[in-house]
Design an enzyme around this catalytic site. Structure first.
Site, PDB file in Angstrom:
ATOM      1  NE  ARG A 160     -41.426   4.701  10.831  1.00 27.89           N
ATOM      2  CZ  ARG A 160     -41.097   5.485  11.877  1.00 27.89           C
ATOM      3  NH1 ARG A 160     -40.153   5.102  12.703  1.00 27.89           N
ATOM      4  NH2 ARG A 160     -41.699   6.637  12.078  1.00 27.89           N
ATOM      5  CE1 TYR A 195     -31.322 -11.016  -6.050  1.00 29.41           C
ATOM      6  CE2 TYR A 195     -31.150  -8.960  -4.841  1.00 29.41           C
ATOM      7  CZ  TYR A 195     -31.809  -9.764  -5.761  1.00 29.41           C
ATOM      8  OH  TYR A 195     -32.933  -9.309  -6.361  1.00 29.41           O
ATOM      9  CG  ASP A 226     -29.514 -14.075   1.105  1.00 33.77           C
ATOM     10  OD1 ASP A 226     -30.503 -14.846   1.145  1.00 33.77           O
ATOM     11  OD2 ASP A 226     -29.461 -13.086   0.363  1.00 33.77           O
ATOM     12  CE  LYS A 248     -36.441 -13.122  -4.949  1.00 33.36           C
ATOM     13  NZ  LYS A 248     -35.046 -12.900  -4.589  1.00 33.36           N
TER      14      LYS A 248
HETATM   15  C1  LIG Z   1     -34.191 -11.772  -4.314  1.00 31.77           C
HETATM   16  C2  LIG Z   1     -33.028 -11.901  -3.417  1.00 31.77           C
HETATM   17  C3  LIG Z   1     -32.657 -10.871  -2.543  1.00 31.77           C
HETATM   18  C4  LIG Z   1     -33.369  -9.538  -2.516  1.00 31.77           C
HETATM   19  O1  LIG Z   1     -34.682  -9.665  -2.097  1.00 31.77           O
HETATM   20  P1  LIG Z   1     -35.873  -8.643  -2.504  1.00 31.77           P
HETATM   21  O2  LIG Z   1     -37.035  -9.218  -1.806  1.00 31.77           O
HETATM   22  O3  LIG Z   1     -35.978  -8.683  -3.994  1.00 31.77           O
HETATM   23  O4  LIG Z   1     -35.465  -7.295  -2.022  1.00 31.77           O
HETATM   24  C5  LIG Z   1     -31.591 -11.090  -1.693  1.00 31.77           C
HETATM   25  N1  LIG Z   1     -30.902 -12.245  -1.712  1.00 31.77           N
HETATM   26  C6  LIG Z   1     -31.219 -13.257  -2.553  1.00 31.77           C
HETATM   27  C7  LIG Z   1     -30.409 -14.513  -2.526  1.00 31.77           C
HETATM   28  C8  LIG Z   1     -32.289 -13.122  -3.432  1.00 31.77           C
HETATM   29  O5  LIG Z   1     -32.585 -14.119  -4.273  1.00 31.77           O
END
Ligand SMILES: *Cc1c(COP(=O)(O)O)cnc(C)c1O
Length: 406
Positions: free
Chosen positions: A58, A111, A183, A208
């Protein structure tokens, strides 16, 4: 690894020296929860931070560390941390930058779960926020409050692909020394590098494009300052504890090697599909930063290397028509998420943005006939053939549906 090497090379070699790992070409998977100390005194030194060795996964793990160093190179930051999900990365960053009584200024669209997190922070911790278009300096200055400690941006904004001008945001934020968080999930560092434009933190859902194969949930935070990242490691990462597993880090390292070539193909396919969609009589409007008629086309050219692999479009009809379109698809998969090899399609009003109150949703431009497409790596002709038949004016010959059942 030299910062001068090109992106494609860093994606493969950055953060790793095989000579330090018995010549293992690929970073070894250290699937261990804890690390042994040769002596009690060495254990004391490690806990005191006087010796570099590992203690407990961790707090740090060699496989995860390779990933953190690689993403720091790719985003041109000084440090990075890996988390168990994109939301763990977002929440660790927001909790790092705020305390009770503070205020977060956000881009208008965020998001869905980030929106949920902001609500939770407001209700449970009295950390306020405002969602604003952030499309000009004066309105942004007016929205900044005495207690604003963080500016949080998504660009392009999901699902309407609206862009936020990052250099403009940085200009205004710097007047007040307010950290800017971006983000960068939709772009990945290959298409957009917010830290090089003066932003302070980048967060990713590595689930993603960075993972890229639909088999891992993960998040990353990259910072411009090493000290800030060290502080985050010892607070919101260590004590809240949403850390990435070594195996998932290993999968991301595998995904990252092909990030640039995958994204080149995602972007090429998206451009071709967008061109066809735009011509289709049943498509009312497309939202794609690579469309020369996109209102922020110029900004996209300036701020992003390429326009990305996502397209949203509005069809002529009703919510039911939008759902029927999805139901008629044979190759494309109905699923949320994005950035995978498979083309994914979803209906934001009833899926990713169902949690956003209807009024707010409409204000964000998310109608009941809006559809979002994450263009995959298949032959673009096959993606388009499937979409075209589902759109209702298909030119499929009777044999073609079989060919699509692969
Ligand atoms: C999917 C997504 C998130 C969240 O990510 P997880 O891996 O599902 O927790 C945050 N911001 C954007 C723009 C996303 O597409």
């Amino acid at each position: 690894m030299s910062q001068h090497r090109r992106f494609e090379t860093q994606a493969i070699h950055g953060g790793y020296n095989s000579n330090e790992q018995m010549g293992s070409l690929v970073p070894p998977l250290f699937q261990t929860s804890t690390f042994t100390f040769p002596t009690a005194e060495e254990g004391e030194r490690r806990f005191a931070g006087e010796s570099d060795g590992y203690v407990y996964t961790r707090l740090g793990n060699p496989t995860v560390k390779v990933l953190e160093e690689k993403i720091a190179f790719l985003e041109q930051g000084e440090g990075a941390l890996a988390f168990a999900s994109g939301m763990a990365a977002v929440s660790a960053t927001l909790f790092h930058l705020t305390k009770t009584g503070d205020h977060i200024l956000c881009s208008e669209g965020v998001y869905g779960c980030t929106f949920g997190l902001l609500q939770l922070m407001k209700e449970k911790h009295h950390i306020a926020h405002d969602l604003m278009p952030l499309d000009n300096e004066d309105s942004m200055r007016a929205a900044i409050q005495e207690n604003t400690t963080c500016i949080y941006i998504e660009t392009p904004i999901n699902p309407t692909m609206k862009l936020v001008d990052l250099p403009m945001i940085v200009r205004v934020a710097k007047e007040r020394n307010i950290p800017v968080v971006v983000d960068n999930t939709f772009c990945s560092p290959y298409l957009q590098q917010p830290l090089t434009l003066g932003c302070d933190f980048v967060v990713h859902s590595a689930t993603k494009y960075i993972g890229g194969h639909g088999d891992v949930i993960a998040g990353l935070v990259v910072g411009r300052s090493k000290e800030a990242m060290q502080e985050m490691a010892m607070t919101t990462m260590k004590d809240i504890g949403g850390v990435l597993s070594p195996f998932d880090a290993w999968l991301l390292l595998r995904g990252l090697k092909t990030l640039p070539i995958r994204l080149d193909r995602h972007c090429d396919n998206a451009e071709k599909v967008a061109t066809e969609l735009k011509k289709h009589p049943n498509v009312k409007r497309i939202y794609y930063p690579g469309d020369p008629e996109f209102p922020q086309y110029e900004l996209a050219q300036k701020q992003m290397r390429k326009p990305g692999g996502l397209i949203s479009f509005e069809i002529d009809g009703t919510k039911e028509d939008a759902q029927q379109l999805l139901n008629r698809l044979r190759l494309l998969k109905i699923a949320v998420s994005l950035g995978d090899a498979e083309t994914l399609i979803q209906h934001p009003a009833t899926m990713t943005h169902a949690v956003v109150p209807e009024k707010q949703r409409k204000k964000m431009g998310i109608s009941d006939t809006l559809i979002r497409l994450s263009v995959g790596l298949e032959a673009w002709e096959d993606i388009w053939t499937d979409l075209e038949q589902a759109l209702g004016a298909g030119k499929l010959s009777p044999t073609e549906p079989d060919r699509l059942q692969i």
